[in-house]
Design a protein around this motif. Structure first.
Motif, PDB file in Angstrom:
ATOM      1  N   LYS A   1      29.621  35.544   4.575  1.00 28.33           N
ATOM      2  CA  LYS A   1      30.510  34.573   4.946  1.00 28.33           C
ATOM      3  C   LYS A   1      30.144  33.015   4.663  1.00 28.33           C
ATOM      4  O   LYS A   1      30.423  32.249   5.524  1.00 28.33           O
ATOM      5  N   LYS A   2      29.672  32.990   3.492  1.00 30.51           N
ATOM      6  CA  LYS A   2      29.436  31.394   2.989  1.00 30.51           C
ATOM      7  C   LYS A   2      30.132  31.386   1.591  1.00 30.51           C
ATOM      8  O   LYS A   2      30.318  32.363   0.775  1.00 30.51           O
ATOM      9  N   GLY A   3      30.472  30.183   0.996  1.00 25.32           N
ATOM     10  CA  GLY A   3      30.775  30.026  -0.207  1.00 25.32           C
ATOM     11  C   GLY A   3      29.567  29.928  -1.110  1.00 25.32           C
ATOM     12  O   GLY A   3      28.509  29.546  -0.594  1.00 25.32           O
ATOM     13  N   PHE A   4      29.572  30.259  -2.248  1.00 27.91           N
ATOM     14  CA  PHE A   4      28.508  30.197  -3.407  1.00 27.91           C
ATOM     15  C   PHE A   4      29.018  28.685  -4.108  1.00 27.91           C
ATOM     16  O   PHE A   4      29.949  28.754  -4.730  1.00 27.91           O
ATOM     17  N   LEU A   5      28.175  27.577  -3.990  1.00 25.52           N
ATOM     18  CA  LEU A   5      28.339  26.438  -4.681  1.00 25.52           C
ATOM     19  C   LEU A   5      27.475  26.119  -5.605  1.00 25.52           C
ATOM     20  O   LEU A   5      26.215  26.079  -5.583  1.00 25.52           O
ATOM     21  N   ILE A   6      28.035  25.670  -6.881  1.00 22.71           N
ATOM     22  CA  ILE A   6      27.098  25.320  -7.985  1.00 22.71           C
ATOM     23  C   ILE A   6      27.288  23.913  -8.385  1.00 22.71           C
ATOM     24  O   ILE A   6      28.678  23.490  -8.337  1.00 22.71           O
ATOM     25  N   GLY A   7      26.563  23.140  -8.973  1.00 19.19           N
ATOM     26  CA  GLY A   7      26.945  21.845  -9.434  1.00 19.19           C
ATOM     27  C   GLY A   7      25.738  21.262  -9.857  1.00 19.19           C
ATOM     28  O   GLY A   7      24.714  21.583 -10.100  1.00 19.19           O
TER      29      GLY A   7
ATOM     30  N   THR B   1       0.647  -1.257   0.071  1.00 20.92           N
ATOM     31  CA  THR B   1       0.038   0.094   0.098  1.00 20.92           C
ATOM     32  C   THR B   1       0.896   1.296   0.045  1.00 20.92           C
ATOM     33  O   THR B   1       0.193   2.412  -0.030  1.00 20.92           O
ATOM     34  N   HIS B   2       2.140   1.130  -0.006  1.00 20.32           N
ATOM     35  CA  HIS B   2       2.849   2.304   0.138  1.00 20.32           C
ATOM     36  C   HIS B   2       2.857   2.960  -1.257  1.00 20.32           C
ATOM     37  O   HIS B   2       2.797   2.501  -2.258  1.00 20.32           O
ATOM     38  N   LEU B   3       2.957   4.355  -1.255  1.00 23.74           N
ATOM     39  CA  LEU B   3       2.861   5.300  -2.435  1.00 23.74           C
ATOM     40  C   LEU B   3       4.333   5.201  -3.127  1.00 23.74           C
ATOM     41  O   LEU B   3       5.617   4.727  -2.620  1.00 23.74           O
ATOM     42  N   ALA B   4       4.480   5.659  -4.231  1.00 21.11           N
ATOM     43  CA  ALA B   4       5.533   5.551  -4.970  1.00 21.11           C
ATOM     44  C   ALA B   4       6.544   6.737  -4.582  1.00 21.11           C
ATOM     45  O   ALA B   4       6.013   7.633  -3.701  1.00 21.11           O
ATOM     46  N   ALA B   5       7.869   6.337  -4.825  1.00 22.37           N
ATOM     47  CA  ALA B   5       8.960   7.456  -4.376  1.00 22.37           C
ATOM     48  C   ALA B   5       8.734   8.673  -4.809  1.00 22.37           C
ATOM     49  O   ALA B   5       8.065   8.882  -5.857  1.00 22.37           O
ATOM     50  N   PRO B   6       8.701   9.923  -3.975  1.00 26.76           N
ATOM     51  CA  PRO B   6       8.189  11.208  -4.306  1.00 26.76           C
ATOM     52  C   PRO B   6       9.031  11.588  -5.466  1.00 26.76           C
ATOM     53  O   PRO B   6      10.249  11.446  -5.705  1.00 26.76           O
ATOM     54  N   ALA B   7       8.120  12.488  -6.237  1.00 28.06           N
ATOM     55  CA  ALA B   7       8.957  13.245  -7.529  1.00 28.06           C
ATOM     56  C   ALA B   7       9.869  14.314  -6.887  1.00 28.06           C
ATOM     57  O   ALA B   7       9.407  14.897  -5.997  1.00 28.06           O
ATOM     58  N   VAL B   8      10.703  14.467  -7.641  1.00 30.97           N
ATOM     59  CA  VAL B   8      11.867  15.264  -7.257  1.00 30.97           C
ATOM     60  C   VAL B   8      11.919  16.162  -8.375  1.00 30.97           C
ATOM     61  O   VAL B   8      12.239  15.978  -9.395  1.00 30.97           O
ATOM     62  N   PRO B   9      12.700  17.352  -7.915  1.00 30.95           N
ATOM     63  CA  PRO B   9      13.360  18.553  -8.862  1.00 30.95           C
ATOM     64  C   PRO B   9      14.518  18.211  -9.355  1.00 30.95           C
ATOM     65  O   PRO B   9      15.030  17.019  -8.927  1.00 30.95           O
ATOM     66  N   PRO B  10      15.029  18.868 -10.512  1.00 29.57           N
ATOM     67  CA  PRO B  10      16.459  18.434 -11.254  1.00 29.57           C
ATOM     68  C   PRO B  10      17.616  18.451 -10.170  1.00 29.57           C
ATOM     69  O   PRO B  10      18.536  18.091 -10.457  1.00 29.57           O
ATOM     70  N   SER B  11      17.381  19.330  -9.052  1.00 30.07           N
ATOM     71  CA  SER B  11      18.399  19.542  -8.170  1.00 30.07           C
ATOM     72  C   SER B  11      18.579  18.429  -7.428  1.00 30.07           C
ATOM     73  O   SER B  11      19.550  18.599  -6.461  1.00 30.07           O
ATOM     74  N   TYR B  12      17.906  17.281  -7.427  1.00 29.85           N
ATOM     75  CA  TYR B  12      18.152  16.267  -6.515  1.00 29.85           C
ATOM     76  C   TYR B  12      19.300  15.534  -6.534  1.00 29.85           C
ATOM     77  O   TYR B  12      20.028  15.071  -5.345  1.00 29.85           O
ATOM     78  N   PRO B  13      20.002  15.263  -7.735  1.00 30.00           N
ATOM     79  CA  PRO B  13      21.371  14.660  -7.643  1.00 30.00           C
ATOM     80  C   PRO B  13      22.243  15.378  -6.717  1.00 30.00           C
ATOM     81  O   PRO B  13      23.172  14.772  -6.343  1.00 30.00           O
ATOM     82  N   LEU B  14      22.272  16.890  -6.903  1.00 31.57           N
ATOM     83  CA  LEU B  14      23.370  17.559  -6.280  1.00 31.57           C
ATOM     84  C   LEU B  14      22.908  17.597  -4.613  1.00 31.57           C
ATOM     85  O   LEU B  14      23.925  17.378  -3.748  1.00 31.57           O
ATOM     86  N   PHE B  15      21.681  17.430  -4.262  1.00 33.55           N
ATOM     87  CA  PHE B  15      21.131  17.189  -2.956  1.00 33.55           C
ATOM     88  C   PHE B  15      21.581  16.075  -2.321  1.00 33.55           C
ATOM     89  O   PHE B  15      22.442  16.027  -1.369  1.00 33.55           O
TER      90      PHE B  15
ATOM     91  N   PHE C   1      27.859  26.990   2.633  1.00 35.43           N
ATOM     92  CA  PHE C   1      27.553  26.940   1.428  1.00 35.43           C
ATOM     93  C   PHE C   1      26.029  27.455   0.943  1.00 35.43           C
ATOM     94  O   PHE C   1      25.053  26.996   1.740  1.00 35.43           O
ATOM     95  N   LEU C   2      25.930  28.609  -0.083  1.00 35.66           N
ATOM     96  CA  LEU C   2      24.790  28.628  -0.644  1.00 35.66           C
ATOM     97  C   LEU C   2      24.666  27.694  -2.110  1.00 35.66           C
ATOM     98  O   LEU C   2      25.767  27.789  -2.508  1.00 35.66           O
ATOM     99  N   VAL C   3      23.654  26.726  -1.975  1.00 34.47           N
ATOM    100  CA  VAL C   3      23.986  25.902  -2.887  1.00 34.47           C
ATOM    101  C   VAL C   3      22.687  26.079  -3.965  1.00 34.47           C
ATOM    102  O   VAL C   3      21.464  26.415  -3.729  1.00 34.47           O
ATOM    103  N   VAL C   4      23.322  25.851  -5.154  1.00 33.89           N
ATOM    104  CA  VAL C   4      22.290  26.096  -6.466  1.00 33.89           C
ATOM    105  C   VAL C   4      22.830  25.181  -7.486  1.00 33.89           C
ATOM    106  O   VAL C   4      23.750  24.826  -7.859  1.00 33.89           O
ATOM    107  N   SER C   5      21.785  24.380  -8.167  1.00 37.05           N
ATOM    108  CA  SER C   5      22.164  23.207  -8.998  1.00 37.05           C
ATOM    109  C   SER C   5      21.788  23.882 -10.543  1.00 37.05           C
ATOM    110  O   SER C   5      20.811  24.589 -10.706  1.00 37.05           O
TER     111      SER C   5
END
Length: 317
Positions: free
Chosen positions: A282-288, A207-221, A255-259
């Motif tokens: 006082k944080k790094g800006f991280l993209i990936g 009865t479990h639901l399918a895995a949640p749909a995730v945005p394109p940023s999920y791999p970086l997360f 870090f501030l993270v943006v995918s």
């Protein structure tokens, strides 16, 4: 709290949100799996509170998906699960109500014991205060009697007044004895259960639901999470995620993270703005993003394993 809840932990899916109502599950996931979520619960009397929030804990789709992928949690349609309450056997219902009553009685006794302890401490302080006042009054009376005594006859009237003062401030044995206190009612404190499991049995895997749909940023997360970072929503800093080197209760974010997609064009102004903002706080800006090869990768797990990330910092500011 070191108890481990039964796995997989049911995540309630309610109106498009992924919620946790069990404090044991919340503390376990934060301690063992670096999942923080966001508390969204308010008190009925203070619906506008926005500082000290409580259960339930809302998870980002990325957090829920990560837990499902690791077989730590499952997604349960809470609306359908609640219908099972009507099918709960009467004996199971009564047993659960008895357990709630026993739990409420336990907390009632703890509350009574705490009140008794505070009362004893207050009475002890009052007795000490009376004893000090009596000793001080005796010393004053003795000094006054020595100065005014002119003969060995009867004590002068002034000494009699002093004696009266001494009697007034002397500790009264009858009053200092334990006062008769009314025994508080031992009726069980009402317990409002926050979870559905129990009393309902954990829904079967079918009865479990399918895995949640995730945005394109999920791999970086997932990539940053696998490196030990705690991640939280980054709306307050204008980014997608905030990356912490440890529990956010102990550390500031690094870090501030943006995918970005692997072949996505990045506006130079976005890099400048992100780099300056990160440096300013006082944080790094991280993209990936997930690296794509000539042979397009379809597996989400493979994408997570091929993530590349870069950080930008402004020097000399």
């Amino acid at each position: 709290m070191d108890s481990q809840p039964e796995l997989p932990i049911p995540i309630s899916y309610v109106s498009g949100r992924y919620l946790l109502h069990s404090i044991e599950a919340v503390t376990y996931l934060r301690r063992e799996h670096h999942i923080c979520g966001v508390l969204i619960g308010t008190l009925p009397q203070i619906p506008q509170q926005n500082v000290f929030l409580g259960l339930p804990l809302e998870l980002m789709p990325e957090e829920a998906r990560l837990l499902v992928d690791k077989d730590v949690a499952c997604i349960v349609d809470e609306a359908k699960a609640q219908k099972g309450m009507n099918n709960l056997l009467e004996e199971d219902r009564r047993r659960y109500l008895r357990e709630l009553e026993a739990e409420g009685l336990h907390y009632t006794r703890l509350q009574v014991d705490l009140k008794d302890s505070k009362r004893e401490q207050t009475m002890k302080k009052l007795e000490e205060k009376k004893a000090k006042a009596g000793a001080k009054a005796k010393a004053v009376a003795a000094a006054a009697a020595a100065q005014t005594q002119t003969s060995e006859g009867a004590a002068p009237k002034s000494s009699m007044k002093d004696a009266a003062v001494v009697d007034l401030f002397a500790p009264d044995d009858t009053r200092s004895s334990s006062p008769a206190t009314s025994t508080p009612s031992q009726s069980a404190m009402a317990i409002t259960p926050a979870t559905s499991y129990p009393p309902l049995p954990t829904p079967p895997s079918s009865t479990h639901l399918a895995a949640p749909a995730v945005p394109p940023s999920y791999p970086l997360f997932a990539h940053l999470h696998s490196r030990g970072y705690f991640l939280s929503p980054g709306l307050r800093f204008g980014c997608q995620y905030m990356a912490y080197p440890g529990d956010p209760l102990r550390f500031h974010s690094h870090f501030l993270v943006v995918s970005y997609d692997w072949d996505q064009n990045i506006d130079l102004m976005d890099l400048i703005v992100g780099g300056r903002l990160g440096t300013g706080v006082k944080k790094g800006f991280l993209i990936g993003g997930a690296q794509r090869t000539i042979d397009e990768v379809d597996s989400e797990a493979d994408r997570v394993d091929t993530v590349r990330a870069f950080s930008l910092e402004w020097a000399g500011m």
